[in-house]
Write a protein that holds these residues in place. Structure first.
Motif, short mmCIF file in Angstrom:
data_model
loop_
_atom_site.label_atom_id
_atom_site.label_comp_id
_atom_site.label_asym_id
_atom_site.label_seq_id
_atom_site.Cartn_x
_atom_site.Cartn_y
_atom_site.Cartn_z
N GLN A 55 2.81 1.24 -7.46
CA GLN A 55 1.45 1.65 -7.92
C GLN A 55 0.50 0.22 -8.52
OE1 GLN A 55 -0.60 3.91 -8.39
NE2 GLN A 55 -1.78 3.49 -10.14
N ASN A 57 -1.61 -2.82 -8.85
CA ASN A 57 -2.56 -3.36 -7.72
C ASN A 57 -3.57 -4.36 -8.34
OD1 ASN A 57 -4.10 -1.49 -8.92
ND2 ASN A 57 -4.92 -0.82 -7.15
N LYS A 58 -3.20 -4.75 -9.87
CA LYS A 58 -4.18 -5.84 -10.63
C LYS A 58 -3.13 -6.79 -10.75
CE LYS A 58 -6.66 -2.37 -12.92
NZ LYS A 58 -6.74 -1.32 -13.93
N ILE A 130 4.78 6.26 -0.84
CA ILE A 130 3.67 6.43 -1.95
C ILE A 130 2.93 5.30 -2.22
CG2 ILE A 130 5.14 8.40 -2.70
CD1 ILE A 130 5.73 6.71 -5.11
N THR A 132 0.47 2.55 -3.45
CA THR A 132 -1.13 2.63 -3.12
C THR A 132 -1.40 1.65 -2.50
OG1 THR A 132 -1.01 3.01 -5.57
CG2 THR A 132 -3.09 2.13 -4.70
N LEU A 133 -0.82 0.48 -2.37
CA LEU A 133 -1.18 -0.59 -1.38
C LEU A 133 -0.46 -0.52 -0.11
CD1 LEU A 133 -1.91 -3.75 -3.56
CD2 LEU A 133 -3.37 -2.12 -2.75
N TYR A 135 -0.86 0.11 2.85
CA TYR A 135 -1.46 -0.25 4.18
C TYR A 135 -1.13 -1.61 4.25
CZ TYR A 135 -4.82 -2.54 0.73
OH TYR A 135 -5.42 -3.25 -0.22
N ASP A 138 1.10 -2.11 7.37
CA ASP A 138 0.21 -2.03 8.42
C ASP A 138 1.15 -1.67 9.73
OD1 ASP A 138 -2.05 -2.40 9.93
OD2 ASP A 138 -1.81 -4.46 10.56
N PHE A 187 4.80 8.19 -9.16
CA PHE A 187 5.16 6.81 -10.01
C PHE A 187 5.72 6.98 -11.34
CE2 PHE A 187 0.84 6.21 -7.40
CZ PHE A 187 1.41 5.57 -6.54
N TRP A 422 -11.84 -12.51 -2.84
CA TRP A 422 -10.55 -11.96 -1.91
C TRP A 422 -9.31 -12.72 -2.27
CZ3 TRP A 422 -8.78 -7.89 0.38
CH2 TRP A 422 -7.65 -8.02 1.19
N THR A 423 -8.00 -11.94 -2.64
CA THR A 423 -6.91 -12.76 -2.91
C THR A 423 -6.14 -11.89 -1.76
OG1 THR A 423 -7.51 -12.79 -5.32
CG2 THR A 423 -5.25 -13.04 -4.59
N ASP A 425 -2.80 -10.33 -0.09
CA ASP A 425 -1.74 -9.37 -0.86
C ASP A 425 -0.35 -10.07 -0.83
OD1 ASP A 425 -3.26 -7.01 -1.34
OD2 ASP A 425 -3.49 -6.89 0.75
N GLU A 451 -11.31 -3.72 9.95
CA GLU A 451 -11.51 -4.40 8.79
C GLU A 451 -12.93 -5.23 8.50
OE1 GLU A 451 -9.35 -4.17 6.50
OE2 GLU A 451 -7.25 -3.91 7.87
#
Lengths: 533, 339
Positions: A55, A57-58, A130, A132-133, A135, A138, A187, A422-423, A425, A451
């Motif tokens: 979960q 993402n920060k 599940i 959150t990131l 993607y 890919d 989560f 942008w940072t 992943d 994108e």
């Protein structure tokens, strides 16, 4: 009026004096009371809503998760892949579709259960399911198998040389299958049962307590635990470190003025400052399908119109490095900047070629994220710099929009030019180029889907796309060359204007050793040593 | 109809109207949030995820459903006491609010006590010598504290008491080196119940500065109201009559003037505490106080619809209940009030 008179003078004054005395004593006791607690107090800006690797993402949460868990690999401060829970580098098959990862056999989770291939597979599948990131995977991973207890086999749907970088992602931190049995599809925010050097002893979104994990497989932490707290404002963070209320300040969200003040305090020897590798880039995206900016000459002129050094000096007091690349320097092999330097003479020529300058001034609407102070300052400074150097050709009109709204409207093609950040992943050049440039459907250098649409540039190039895809099948120097080529094509397309790069900074009280970072830009909390102990 | 029966009828009518009011507020918040620009999916993923990832998350969060279905689901949940799950971390909203609310109530109560003590003391000082220098100072204090920008005052207090003097912590709710006491979430109360003096001391130290700042800012309202009400009442005929009957001045003020002067102050105090629970945002932000106002601000930034809706419903319920309680209390105390 007797009562009032009594209240007014003697008794009232006595009460006030007594209350003040009590307050003073109370405060003085508190001031003289030393904190015997041996845990180190670290403060950051913002709360941690979830400790679940699927979960989180920060950046702040990822920093904490990196102390509570380990990843298969880690990028060290030199940019080299270092096995952590893996025993050695991944073995990639000749066709690039199968990866075998040997795992360490001496690792246990904080709940006492053993870490093995099944646990790793459980964590990876859960993230894919599940996360959150999720993607970031890919669709690259086709299946995950466990041929042996301590061997993990990942079958890819297509060759991917960036998969090594992906395996360093904190989001792929393994968790204990037995503790998460009831959380396969949801989560678990309030704890993390990982394998890291610390285990969690208390959690709330604004404060967490970490204690060393006695059965940690690796080097034990140099300290006796951590108190992790959050403050809401940059001023509070600054005041807290200055007054000694906290031991360490770790935040990229601190305002540039405070950053400079802390930098100066460390120069005077009142604090220790540490710098991690710079990973967060700041750039301006141009909407290349707009009436104004579809003319490539104008976009090229804009690339020459920004004085990065001046902006960095005015906005961040030189604490943000000017950047003429989309890839952070630590991830660049050839250390070559593809974007042009500031040159008002060339810029003017190009504006003239595009039909401007002769009493016809180009008006560029520039949007900035109103809740990001440095974006606003960047916009204002660039506006003034243009007034000074290029006022006969270009003027910039500013528009502040809250970041959530900006993200929502980027793909709708609302903004001609917008300041973004942008940072990646995970620490790999591909994690910087692909999310900013990738396009699935290209029609005449315009991206219809991909994108580039979500990034608000709508620019694409078949050759660049091929180059990005090829880079995934190549390794070593060949890959570097291909990525360089992709970046060069991006610079030539002039859809993005890199401005600066920000590194993670940390400030500590003087009784601590110099801080160490990994290649992800994360502070190695276990290496912090209190010299007073 | 006798007075007691009228009072009961009045109370029930007000109680019966409360759910309708809450339904209206909830509906308004629901639709206003959807009209506002921005999207929870973008707030969670930033500008980084592709279309498929966004859509997947949208479906997972139930945001793909028609708006009207989302609305009826929400109202249905609300009727059954279910405020939904936070879009941000999928935790039940009611649980999150349960953690935030005690911090806000604790801050509001202590701030109110401080405001009343300071406000009353200053108000009495003013009425002691009407139109004199003290009275002028009292009036200036009242206007000044009311006009002071909360964030500015909070920062000044923070700099003076925490940074320059170093007496009190800069922010937070509890010392970082200690584990917060378990229990109700009201740290002072929990520390007292557990007999934990270290926690009590730590809680009070962290609470003092935000509560005092808020209390001082609010005290002007109370000092002004008390001063004005007492001044008016002390000039009324029934007070003159009481004095002329030879009743002592202390008793005139305590038993005849003060109770009547207190009625409007009671209303102000009730509404103040209700608004403080959700409205002390700038104080909570400045002092990093993990209360419900801060939670609301973060939820708005994140476009966390269920969270915003839940917090608004809870705050509205509190406002409705407290104002109802105050109305009933005043109706009960003051026989002149008709309903």
């Amino acid at each position: 009026m007797n009562l009032i008179k009594i209240l007014m003078f003697r008794k009232y004054l006595k009460i006030v004096i007594n209350l003040t005395a009590i307050l003073l004593v109370f405060c003085q006791i508190s001031c003289t009371q030393s904190t015997n607690n041996k845990r180190i107090t670290i403060a950051s800006k913002g709360k941690i809503d979830s400790l679940d690797p699927a979960q989180a993402n920060k950046l702040l949460a990822l920093q904490l998760i990196s102390a509570l868990g380990d990843t298969l690999y880690r990028i060290d401060s030199n940019g080299t892949l270092e096995p952590r829970l893996a025993e050695a580098e991944p073995k990639i098959s000749k066709d690039g579709l199968n990866i075998l990862i040997p795992l360490r056999k001496d690792v246990v989770f904080h709940d006492g259960t053993r870490f093995n291939a099944k646990a790793m597979a459980f964590s990876l599948k859960r993230f894919i399911n599940i996360g959150t990131l999720n993607y970031i995977i890919d669709d690259r991973i086709e299946s995950i198998e466990t041929p042996e207890e301590f061997v993990l086999k990942i079958k890819l749907s297509r060759p991917s040389s960036s998969i090594k970088g992906l395996l360093t992602s904190i989001n792929l931190t393994p968790i204990s299958p037995s503790s998460y049995a009831g959380y396969k599809n949801k989560f678990l925010n309030e704890t993390l049962i990982g394998t890291g050097p610390y285990k969690l002893s208390s959690y709330s979104p604004e404060r967490q307590t970490l204690e060393p994990f006695e059965n940690y497989w690796g080097e034990k932490p140099n300290n006796k635990g951590l108190n992790y707290i959050s403050f809401n404002t940059s001023t509070s963070l600054f005041s807290a470190i200055k007054t000694g209320q906290i031991d360490i300040l770790l935040s990229n969200a601190i305002e540039d003025g405070h950053r400079l003040a802390l930098h100066n305090l460390s120069k005077k020897g009142l604090l220790i400052e540490g710098e991690g590798p710079a990973m967060q880039i700041g750039y301006i995206a141009f909407r290349t399908n707009s009436n104004l900016l579809e003319n490539k000459t104008i976009r090229e002129a804009l690339l020459y119109s920004i004085d990065r050094k001046l902006i960095s000096k005015q906005v961040s007091y030189n604490l943000r490095e000017p950047l003429r690349s989309l890839i952070p320097p630590i991830l660049q092999v050839n250390k070559k900047s593809q974007w042009p330097k500031y040159n008002p003479i060339i810029a003017k020529e190009l504006y003239k070629n595009a039909g401007f300058c002769n009493n016809k001034i180009l008006n560029l609407p520039l949007t900035f994220r109103s809740n990001v102070p440095s974006d606003k300052l960047l916009a204002l400074t660039w506006q003034e710099q243009v007034k000074r150097d290029l006022s006969d050709c270009l003027e910039i009109s500013l528009n502040g929009v809250e970041s959530t709204t900006v993200y929502k409207q980027l793909s709708e093609g609302i903004y001609e030019a917008v300041i973004l950040g942008w940072t990646g992943d995970y620490p790999d050049p591909y994690a910087y180029l692909s999310p900013l440039l990738d396009c699935k459907e290209i029609v005449l250098e315009t991206c219809r889907e991909g994108e580039a649409v979500f990034g608000g540039t709508f620019w694409a190039n078949n050759e660049l796309q091929e180059s990005l895809e090829n880079s995934e099948t190549l390794f070593s120097e060949e890959r570097t060359k291909e990525l360089s080529k992709a970046e060069m094509l991006a610079a030539d397309g002039a859809s993005i204007l890199p401005v600066w790069i920000l590194n993670q900074r940390v400030w500590m009280q003087t009784n601590f050793d110099n801080p160490q970072f990994d290649g992800n830009g994360r502070l190695l909390l276990e290496k912090i040593t209190n010299n007073n102990e | 109809m006798n007075r007691a029966r009228s009072l009961i009828k009045y109370s029930f009518t007000r109680l019966a109207l409360a759910p309708i009011m809450l339904l209206l507020i909830s509906t308004l918040v629901f639709f206003l949030l959807r009209i506002a620009p921005g999207d929870p999916v973008d707030a969670i993923l930033g500008n980084r995820a592709d279309f498929a990832a966004r859509e997947a998350l949208r479906i997972k969060l139930g945001l793909d459903m028609p708006l009207i279905n989302q609305y009826f689901n929400y109202i249905n949940g609300l009727i059954h006491g279910n405020l939904g799950e936070s879009l941000n971390n999928q935790e039940p909203v009611i649980q999150i609010i349960g953690k935030l609310l005690p911090a806000s109530i604790e801050l509001a109560l202590i701030a109110l006590i401080i405001a009343l003590i300071i406000g009353f003391s200053v108000g009495f000082l003013g009425i002691a010598r009407p139109e004199g220098k003290t009275d002028l100072a009292v009036r200036l204090f009242g206007i000044g504290t009311y006009a002071l920008a909360p964030f500015w005052a909070a920062m000044l207090f923070q700099i003076f008491f925490s940074v320059i003097l170093g007496w009190l912590p800069v922010g937070g709710r509890f010392p970082p080196e200690l584990i917060p006491p378990e229990g109700t979430g009201f740290f002072i109360f929990d520390s007292l119940i557990n007999g934990d003096t270290t926690s009590l001391y730590g809680s009070v130290r962290h609470l003092f500065l935000p509560a005092a700042t808020l209390g001082i800012l609010l005290s002007g309202v109370f000092s002004r109201s008390l001063r004005l009400n007492l001044e008016q009442i002390l000039n009324t005929n029934y007070i003159q009559a009481a004095r002329s009957r030879g009743i002592k001045e202390n008793n005139v003020i305590l038993y005849h003037a003060l109770p009547n002067a207190m009625l409007p102050i009671l209303t102000i105090a009730g509404l103040t505490i209700a608004s403080l629970i959700g409205g002390a945002l700038l104080i909570e932000v400045t002092f990093s106080w993990p209360g419900i106002a801060l939670g609301l601000q973060e939820a708005i930034n994140q476009r966390d619809y269920p969270m915003v809706q839940g917090i608004v419903v809870v705050i509205s319920s509190l406002v409705v209940l407290i104002s109802l309680f105050i109305d009933i209390l005043i109706a009960f105390i003051d026989p002149r009030i008709k309903y």
